[in-house]
Design a protein around this motif. Structure first.
Motif, PDB file in Angstrom:
ATOM      1  N   MET A  11       0.831  -1.207   0.000  1.00  0.00           N
ATOM      2  CA  MET A  11       0.000   0.000   0.000  1.00  0.00           C
ATOM      3  C   MET A  11       0.867   1.259   0.000  1.00  0.00           C
ATOM      4  N   MET A  12       1.959   1.219   0.761  1.00  0.00           N
ATOM      5  CA  MET A  12       2.922   2.320   0.823  1.00  0.00           C
ATOM      6  C   MET A  12       4.310   1.676   0.797  1.00  0.00           C
ATOM      7  N   PRO A  13       5.082   1.904  -0.271  1.00  0.00           N
ATOM      8  CA  PRO A  13       6.418   1.290  -0.342  1.00  0.00           C
ATOM      9  C   PRO A  13       7.369   1.890   0.693  1.00  0.00           C
ATOM     10  N   TYR A  44       8.354   8.941   5.252  1.00  0.00           N
ATOM     11  CA  TYR A  44       7.120   9.703   5.102  1.00  0.00           C
ATOM     12  C   TYR A  44       7.031  10.857   6.095  1.00  0.00           C
ATOM     13  N   GLY A  45       8.127  11.133   6.795  1.00  0.00           N
ATOM     14  CA  GLY A  45       8.173  12.247   7.726  1.00  0.00           C
ATOM     15  C   GLY A  45       7.882  11.860   9.170  1.00  0.00           C
ATOM     16  N   SER A  56       8.445   8.763  10.248  1.00  0.00           N
ATOM     17  CA  SER A  56       9.285   7.608  10.509  1.00  0.00           C
ATOM     18  C   SER A  56      10.515   7.687   9.614  1.00  0.00           C
ATOM     19  N   THR A  57      11.627   7.162  10.091  1.00  0.00           N
ATOM     20  CA  THR A  57      12.828   7.113   9.265  1.00  0.00           C
ATOM     21  C   THR A  57      12.581   6.284   8.009  1.00  0.00           C
ATOM     22  N   LEU A  58      11.973   5.135   8.189  1.00  0.00           N
ATOM     23  CA  LEU A  58      11.651   4.243   7.081  1.00  0.00           C
ATOM     24  C   LEU A  58      10.370   3.498   7.428  1.00  0.00           C
ATOM     25  N   PHE A  59       9.417   3.500   6.498  1.00  0.00           N
ATOM     26  CA  PHE A  59       8.092   2.971   6.775  1.00  0.00           C
ATOM     27  C   PHE A  59       7.530   2.300   5.527  1.00  0.00           C
ATOM     28  N   ALA A  60       6.739   1.237   5.750  1.00  0.00           N
ATOM     29  CA  ALA A  60       6.002   0.587   4.660  1.00  0.00           C
ATOM     30  C   ALA A  60       4.668   0.107   5.207  1.00  0.00           C
ATOM     31  N   PHE A  72      -3.795 -12.716   2.877  1.00  0.00           N
ATOM     32  CA  PHE A  72      -5.018 -13.063   3.593  1.00  0.00           C
ATOM     33  C   PHE A  72      -5.912 -11.840   3.813  1.00  0.00           C
ATOM     34  N   GLY A  73      -5.427 -10.658   3.392  1.00  0.00           N
ATOM     35  CA  GLY A  73      -6.195  -9.434   3.565  1.00  0.00           C
ATOM     36  C   GLY A  73      -5.925  -8.707   4.869  1.00  0.00           C
ATOM     37  N   VAL A  74      -4.922  -9.158   5.650  1.00  0.00           N
ATOM     38  CA  VAL A  74      -4.562  -8.511   6.909  1.00  0.00           C
ATOM     39  C   VAL A  74      -3.520  -7.442   6.602  1.00  0.00           C
ATOM     40  N   TYR A  75      -3.605  -6.310   7.306  1.00  0.00           N
ATOM     41  CA  TYR A  75      -2.751  -5.158   7.037  1.00  0.00           C
ATOM     42  C   TYR A  75      -1.660  -5.015   8.094  1.00  0.00           C
ATOM     43  N   TRP A  76      -0.467  -4.618   7.619  1.00  0.00           N
ATOM     44  CA  TRP A  76       0.720  -4.498   8.475  1.00  0.00           C
ATOM     45  C   TRP A  76       1.427  -3.186   8.177  1.00  0.00           C
ATOM     46  N   GLN A  77       1.775  -2.453   9.247  1.00  0.00           N
ATOM     47  CA  GLN A  77       2.597  -1.256   9.133  1.00  0.00           C
ATOM     48  C   GLN A  77       3.984  -1.603   9.676  1.00  0.00           C
ATOM     49  N   LEU A  78       4.977  -1.457   8.843  1.00  0.00           N
ATOM     50  CA  LEU A  78       6.343  -1.821   9.206  1.00  0.00           C
ATOM     51  C   LEU A  78       7.128  -0.546   9.418  1.00  0.00           C
ATOM     52  N   ASN A  79       7.560  -0.312  10.635  1.00  0.00           N
ATOM     53  CA  ASN A  79       8.196   0.953  11.018  1.00  0.00           C
ATOM     54  C   ASN A  79       9.634   0.750  11.441  1.00  0.00           C
TER      55      ASN A  79
END
Length: 181
Positions: free
Chosen positions: A153-155, A159-160, A162-166, A172-179
């Protein structure tokens, strides 16, 4: 007590689908009530040993809860399956499907089930799992694994906030934010 609300909601949904003119429905209702009682007992047992524990609960509608749980346990380090309860032969769900399973992903508890009731809702990007990554390598590894068959969804980027975020939706349709801070 708050853990009983989802179980009671399922019971109400089951009652609303009940057709008293059919003996088969009466038998199915009895099976559902027995399973609701079993779930309530499980929740009460867990509540006495884990007071205040908040657990993310994932409801799968395609009988793929076990596949998803095994996938997540293999993706995240220090993870394990804690408990699996299955639907029985006379249940309204497919025999052997996950009635309720508990697993741990790097110290965070999750639970899941296979819902035999097709709901109008599914997972939403508005609710996701936030993962604080220890390194850029870990973050890239998680992004690669979680995006297999899914959607980024966001490579990876700054994004301001976080230093690096995805942000990723898995297969399976489950969403993950990797910070990474």
């Amino acid at each position: 007590m708050k853990k009983l609300i989802p179980i009671l909601l399922i019971a109400v949904l089951c009652f609303s689908c009940y057709n008293s003119q059919n003996d088969k429905n009466t038998s199915e209702l009895q099976n559902i009530l027995a399973e609701v009682d079993s779930l309530k007992k499980l929740v009460q047992e867990k509540a006495t040993t884990e007071n205040g524990q908040i657990t993310t609960f994932l409801t799968f509608q395609e009988y793929n809860a076990e596949e998803a749980m095994n996938f997540y346990v293999n993706v995240f380090e220090n993870s394990k399956i804690l408990d699996i309860r299955r639907y029985g032969k006379d249940s309204p769900a497919k025999e052997g499907a996950i009635l309720m399973a508990r697993f741990e992903l790097n110290g965070s508890q999750f639970a899941c089930s296979d819902s035999y009731i097709k709901h109008a809702w599914n997972f939403s990007p508005a609710v996701s799992n936030w993962v604080d990554c220890a390194s850029e390598e870990e973050q890239k590894r998680l992004l690669a694994r979680l995006s297999e068959g899914g959607n980024i969804m966001m490579p990876l980027d700054n994004y301001g906030f976080s230093t690096l975020f995805a942000y990723v939706e898995d297969k399976f349709g489950v969403y993950w934010q990797l910070n990474l801070d």
